[in-house]
Design a protein around this motif. Structure first.
Motif, PDB file in Angstrom:
ATOM      1  N   TYR A 132       0.811  -1.218   0.000  1.00 59.49           N
ATOM      2  CA  TYR A 132       0.000   0.000   0.000  1.00 59.49           C
ATOM      3  C   TYR A 132       0.847   1.273   0.000  1.00 59.49           C
ATOM      4  CZ  TYR A 132       0.856  -0.784   5.018  1.00 59.49           C
ATOM      5  OH  TYR A 132       1.433  -1.038   6.224  1.00 59.49           O
ATOM      6  N   TYR A 133       2.108   1.177   0.314  1.00 59.26           N
ATOM      7  CA  TYR A 133       2.955   2.383   0.384  1.00 59.26           C
ATOM      8  C   TYR A 133       3.454   2.771  -1.007  1.00 59.26           C
ATOM      9  CZ  TYR A 133       7.003   5.348   1.304  1.00 59.26           C
ATOM     10  OH  TYR A 133       7.910   6.372   1.301  1.00 59.26           O
ATOM     11  N   ASN A 137       5.669   9.142  -1.039  1.00 65.79           N
ATOM     12  CA  ASN A 137       4.403   9.702  -0.553  1.00 65.79           C
ATOM     13  C   ASN A 137       4.151   9.196   0.869  1.00 65.79           C
ATOM     14  OD1 ASN A 137       1.857  10.691  -0.080  1.00 65.79           O
ATOM     15  ND2 ASN A 137       0.892   9.707  -1.853  1.00 65.79           N
ATOM     16  N   THR A 140       0.911   7.716   2.352  1.00 66.42           N
ATOM     17  CA  THR A 140       0.481   6.338   2.100  1.00 66.42           C
ATOM     18  C   THR A 140       1.027   5.365   3.155  1.00 66.42           C
ATOM     19  OG1 THR A 140       2.354   5.990   0.597  1.00 66.42           O
ATOM     20  CG2 THR A 140       0.265   6.706  -0.380  1.00 66.42           C
ATOM     21  N   LYS A 142       0.842   3.555   6.619  1.00 67.97           N
ATOM     22  CA  LYS A 142      -0.341   3.166   7.408  1.00 67.97           C
ATOM     23  C   LYS A 142      -0.306   3.876   8.756  1.00 67.97           C
ATOM     24  CE  LYS A 142      -1.911  -1.021   7.348  1.00 67.97           C
ATOM     25  NZ  LYS A 142      -2.005  -2.484   7.545  1.00 67.97           N
ATOM     26  N   TRP A 170      -7.843   7.008   7.262  1.00 67.84           N
ATOM     27  CA  TRP A 170      -6.796   6.529   6.337  1.00 67.84           C
ATOM     28  C   TRP A 170      -7.306   5.345   5.526  1.00 67.84           C
ATOM     29  CZ3 TRP A 170      -3.975   2.061   5.503  1.00 67.84           C
ATOM     30  CH2 TRP A 170      -2.864   2.185   4.693  1.00 67.84           C
ATOM     31  N   HIS A 174      -7.790   5.237   1.272  1.00 73.03           N
ATOM     32  CA  HIS A 174      -6.882   4.369   0.518  1.00 73.03           C
ATOM     33  C   HIS A 174      -7.568   3.031   0.241  1.00 73.03           C
ATOM     34  CE1 HIS A 174      -4.162   7.250   2.443  1.00 73.03           C
ATOM     35  NE2 HIS A 174      -3.304   6.987   1.473  1.00 73.03           N
TER      36      HIS A 174
END
Length: 443
Positions: A132-133, A137, A140, A142, A170, A174
């Motif tokens: 997910y990262y 950025n 992104t 968690k 969050w 996302h």
């Protein structure tokens, strides 16, 4: 001074080692948890730190250092924004680009000095994961979060990493698969303190003085597993050791036996021959009562010490008196010799046939349970009944089978005798087992 035999000394040392190992295993199970913990204190002042406010996304709040070296800062929340906030960040990425792996810790402690409205603060442990990262950025990462109330500030507060959850906002912003929606702490790159939820106007003074994590060096699950593996290894080692020692003893005994034989030959002694004659029935050539003594003693000890099954079979030649009265004692002796030969040639190598007296025989069956002994007895009965002893003369016998169930030879013989009596009462030429006293079918 008494000399301890080397073998006994070795066993004593082995028993001492096992005792110490058992005590160590018990101690490991009850050792205080804080003796087996690892701790990590975050070097707050040595790491890069930043502060920012909602101005970065259009708000009006102000944030400034009051003592940057001491990581003390002031936040002034101003109206004009839905959820005004100020944040304090510590960067945790090392020179190699790795974040902190906090997955091996279970507890966390913080000490935050705080003055301001009674709304508390929130803490973020922001974790990276390639699933997910997005590189570059930081939004992104968690947001693993936990909320602290005013009552938990201005002192050292301890809580569990399991108390953290992932910030709802969050997750909502996302597209993270469900499998990655739980807290993660394997690559934490940012430690963040942020003003609490739903705060309005006001001035807040915040200073971070302590952050630390702790956790077990060895988890209970791993500890228990290690103890089990250790004991399994010890048991296997003992089995191997005993097997090796047994082989050595067997070789030593074989060597000693060979030496004794050579000595007997040298001295022209016939001791063994005389002993065998003393244990042999002169008429039938099988063992006599003296010859079964060692078998009985060994069978009793093996049953008592190793739970090895042990059985015996009592045999009585049917109507033997008629053979003597009708055909004479020579024929009676022929019947006994022939029966003994049939029995001796029909049993297993481990069994011992002996004449018990008169027309009675006994078969000693080491390491034999009731079912196996019954099979042996039935085989003997059938072979005797089908043999021609003298001029077409047919001979049968009754059999009583018993297996040891108490450490008493007297009880074992009594069971076998009762079974033999039942076989004779039921018509002879049959096998009866003491445990059931049920007749087996005759052939």
């Amino acid at each position: 001074m008494t000399n301890i035999p080397p073998k006994r000394l070795l066993i004593s040392r082995l028993e001492l080692l096992l005792g110490l190992l058992a005590l160590a295993s018990v101690a490991a199970l009850f050792v205080p948890a804080d003796w087996l913990t690892r701790d990590y204190n975050l070097p707050i002042t040595a790491l890069k730190a930043d502060i920012y406010s909602d101005q970065a996304i259009g708000g009006q709040s102000d944030v400034e250092w009051t003592n940057q070296e001491a990581r003390a800062w002031q936040c002034t929340l101003k109206p004009g924004f839905a959820d005004p906030f100020c944040s304090f960040l510590i960067h945790l990425v090392d020179k190699k680009g790795n974040g902190l792996d906090l997955s091996k810790y279970t507890n966390m402690a913080v000490h935050i000095k705080y003055t301001g409205p009674p709304k508390g603060l929130r803490i973020y442990l922001r974790n990276r994961n390639p699933n997910y990262y997005v590189l570059g950025n930081l939004n992104t990462t968690k947001y693993n979060t936990v909320e602290l109330t005013n009552a938990e500030l201005n002192k050292t507060t301890r809580f569990k990493l399991a108390d953290f959850g992932v910030a709802d906002w969050w997750l909502a912003s996302h597209s993270v698969p469900v499998e990655f929606s739980q807290p993660e702490f394997n690559d934490v790159v940012l430690f963040e303190i942020q003003t609490g939820t739903s705060l309005k106007d006001g001035t807040y003074n915040i200073e971070l003085t302590e952050v630390s994590w702790s956790g077990p060096i060895v988890s209970q699950e791993v500890l228990y597993r290690a103890i089990v593996i250790l004991w399994v290894a010890v048991v296997f080692s003992l089995l191997i050791y005993r097997q090796v020692r047994l082989n050595i003893q067997l070789k030593q005994k074989a060597q000693q036996q060979e030496e004794l034989i050579n000595i007997n030959k040298l001295l022209n002694l016939q001791t063994q021959k005389f002993e065998e004659l003393a244990k042999t029935d002169m008429l039938t050539g099988v063992a006599n009562r003296l010859g079964v003594r060692e078998y009985l003693f060994e069978g009793l000890n093996n049953w008592r010490n190793n739970q090895s099954p042990f059985s015996l079979i009592l045999i009585d030649i049917d109507h033997f008196k008629q053979f003597n009265d009708t055909h004479g004692h020579d024929v009676g002796d022929k019947v006994l010799k022939s029966a003994a030969e049939i029995f001796r040639n029909s049993v297993r190598n481990t069994d011992l046939v002996a004449r018990w007296g008169g027309e009675e025989f006994i078969v000693i069956c080491p390491n034999t349970d009731t079912h196996q002994a019954t099979t042996v007895a039935e085989n003997l009965r059938a072979r005797l009944a089908s043999a021609e002893i003298f001029n077409g003369l047919k001979v049968t016998a009754s059999f009583g089978v018993a297996s040891m169930n108490t450490p008493s030879l007297e009880h074992l013989f009594k069971q076998a005798d009762e079974a033999l009596y039942s076989a004779k009462e039921a018509g002879r030429n049959r096998v009866v087992v003491s445990s059931t006293l049920a007749n087996l079918p005759s052939l």
